[in-house]
Design an enzyme around this catalytic site. Sequence first.
Site, mmCIF file in Angstrom:
data_model
loop_
_atom_site.group_PDB
_atom_site.id
_atom_site.type_symbol
_atom_site.label_atom_id
_atom_site.label_comp_id
_atom_site.label_asym_id
_atom_site.label_seq_id
_atom_site.Cartn_x
_atom_site.Cartn_y
_atom_site.Cartn_z
ATOM 1 N N PHE A 357 15.418 76.884 69.602
ATOM 2 C CA PHE A 357 14.804 76.798 70.929
ATOM 3 C C PHE A 357 14.167 78.093 71.385
ATOM 4 O O PHE A 357 13.454 78.119 72.366
ATOM 5 C CB PHE A 357 15.849 76.373 71.957
ATOM 6 C CG PHE A 357 16.399 75.005 71.683
ATOM 7 C CD1 PHE A 357 15.553 73.911 71.713
ATOM 8 C CD2 PHE A 357 17.727 74.825 71.376
ATOM 9 C CE1 PHE A 357 16.041 72.648 71.452
ATOM 10 C CE2 PHE A 357 18.215 73.554 71.113
ATOM 11 C CZ PHE A 357 17.378 72.465 71.149
ATOM 12 N N ASP A 471 23.205 68.775 70.203
ATOM 13 C CA ASP A 471 23.009 69.743 69.113
ATOM 14 C C ASP A 471 24.305 70.502 68.836
ATOM 15 O O ASP A 471 24.333 71.725 68.814
ATOM 16 C CB ASP A 471 21.861 70.698 69.458
ATOM 17 C CG ASP A 471 21.257 71.317 68.201
ATOM 18 O OD1 ASP A 471 21.566 70.838 67.087
ATOM 19 O OD2 ASP A 471 20.481 72.280 68.337
#
Length: 673
Positions: A357, A471
Amino acid sequence: MAICFGFRLAIPLALLISLAAGDEVGFIYNGFRSANLSLDGIAEFTSSGLLKLTNGSLQQKGLAFYPHLVNFKNSANGSVSSFSTTFVFAITSEYPSLSAHGIAFVISPTRDLPGALSGQYLGLFNDSSNGNDGNHVVAVELDTTQNSQFNDINNNHVGIDINGLNSITSFSAGYYGDGSRQFRNLSMIGGQRIQVWVEYHGPEKRMVVTLAPFRVSKPKTPLLSFHLDLSSTVNNEMYVGFSSSTGSVSTTHYVLGWSFKMNGEAQELMLSQLPKLPRLGPKKRSRLLTIGLPLILVSIILVAVSGVVYFLRRKRKFAEVVEDWELEYGPHRFKFKDLYIATNGFKDKELLGAGGFGRVYRGVLPTSKLEVAVKRVSHESRQGIKEFIAEIVSLGRLRHRNLVQLLGYCRRKGELLLVYDYMPNGSLDKYLYDQPNLTLNWRQRLNVAKGVASGLLYLHEGWEQVVIHRDVKASNVLLDGELNGRLGDFGLARLYDHGTEPQTTHIVGTLGYLAPEHTRTGKATPSTDVFAFGAFLLEVACGRRPISPSQTEAIILVDWVYSCWCKGDILEAKDPNLSSDYVAEEVELVLKLGLICSHSEPGARPTMRHVVQILEGDVPFPEISSLSLCSSGLTFAHSEGFDDFSMTYTSSTHKRFSHSPSSVAASILSGGR
Ligand SMILES: *[C@@H]1O[C@H](CO)[C@@H](O)[C@H](O)[C@H]1NC(C)=O
Ligand SMILES: *[C@@H]1O[C@H](CO)[C@@H](O)[C@H](O)[C@H]1NC(C)=O
Ligand SMILES: *[C@@H]1O[C@H](CO)[C@@H](O)[C@H](O)[C@H]1NC(C)=O
Ligand SMILES: *[C@@H]1O[C@H](CO)[C@@H](O)[C@H](O)[C@H]1NC(C)=O
Ligand SMILES: *[C@@H]1O[C@H](CO)[C@@H](O)[C@H](O)[C@H]1NC(C)=O
């Protein structure tokens, strides 16, 4: 009788002394501001106190005389008295090397010299009167032209004239400096101020003329020293003054100060009190205008522009996006400037890691001195950002000892910054496989596994709404100061996971942790989190990645553990680094639990509540014999669900990967679909 001029002003600039006898007349003008001289031609006084004999007009003369007659001869025996005078003059010309006629100090029977011409006659004579003995004129000429008619030696000379302009003696303008006999030329044009001393010694009948640049004291050696009997030239009473003329070159003649004394030495001029010359010379002015002024302007503009650029760059550097709807999140919002300062400008030195990310930096908040981790997540300006921020802020309200606390956020164009508690021990994955000599013992591992399980349970059930992590993996588990496992990055996958229709869904997660139905439907559920948690448990117990690349074929961890179980020796799968410091039952439990969680059927997986209960020993592990399990043909692996990704994976032979495992998110986000 005392004649006093110049007291119109409070500070008299011109001091005039005249003694009654008339034999000892003396006066001094340190500037002519309130002087009463007799002017003729175009001579005038300037407001600054200059005597301006000519003003640049062509073919003009200018005369200025002390208004009273001065006694030049001794009344008893008729001999010419001594006298002394000194003055400062300046000549400015339109051209630097060319000038009209000069200036003369004059002793004359009249103050107006009737019939005199301008031009070459310096305002003293005319064609017919030049050289006439009847003129009774004595002059010291400061001549700036060479006139062959008068046998001038050059165009810059000093001469003594009796009744005409053919000098009886002359010399190139200059002076003997420093008491030496070294002669130095002085150019009388070009506006430089020059002081002149003219002395007549009556008994010796000698006329002496000396020049020096302004502020240079009177040289001992004069320029001219000439034996001269004035008795037949001067009358008993004469006027003293200056005359000057212009010719065909625009020239201006100035006298700045003047002192005169009969029968004695002229009082010294106060050089500092003399009026200033106007800033002259078109050359100088044009240089100022053409070079100086543009330079100054350019510098000012440069300074202004760089100031503005600095301001704008600074503004842009610290620019944030704040919209009205965000105002309610005030306390959760950080200033970009603070984060910038906290992380030393996001220096690489502060980089903690870079994940799917974005990059994570360590920082210390400037005011609170709180140690934080700042995650920079790039995002395109998506429609869902508002909902996402709302979610992030609400996630910030989640508090659990096994979650990494989200402190707040900051939004910039194309970028989102998330601020978390700083976890000093970093992420779990590096203890499992990255560094062989940095490892956790079994107790620590089990503690981490339990912690993560309870954090995940809190996300699923402990709050008003179900939060799906999406995740779960070893690299998203961070270790705090006491080596407790804390789940990080919860909810973040949501940012990339807005789709509702399977065709457009962007599935976020990491290969090896993605439940088959998740890749198939694109829908994340608590059960898909359980699947990922199963992979995580196996990771912790085996010290291996879910999919480890090897030379021949990639090893799917879950398949391998399963095969060990079917062989009847599940402990073969445990991490060799654990040595003997472990509890076999616990390892076995964790391995089996990991397998159950990795069940390809979502319905067959336990819930997180169940998982926690099993891990804590509150509920026994469901009694399944390995034999029945293995013969029932259950599948754990990822054999389903990869069809959509045939671009990246080689058909359905799930054990053979053409590349090392990587984040599905990364390949999808970069346009893999
Ligand atoms: C200046 O001198 C002239 C001539 O002597 C005289 O007539 C005049 O009054 C004087 N002016 C002043 C202001 O002293
Ligand atoms: C010089 O002075 C005269 C008379 O005062 C005037 O007519 C003329 O314009 C002046 N010339 C300059 C160049 O100032
Ligand atoms: C004239 O008188 C002065 C002083 O009164 C004297 O110094 C000078 O020598 C005399 N000159 C002659 C030629 O006698
Ligand atoms: C020349 O000057 C004298 C006085 O110095 C005068 O009498 C005469 O008329 C002048 N001549 C001309 C041609 O102006
Ligand atoms: C001074 O000026 C004269 C005449 O212009 C020239 O001959 C001489 O060389 C100059 N001397 C110096 C020292 O410049």
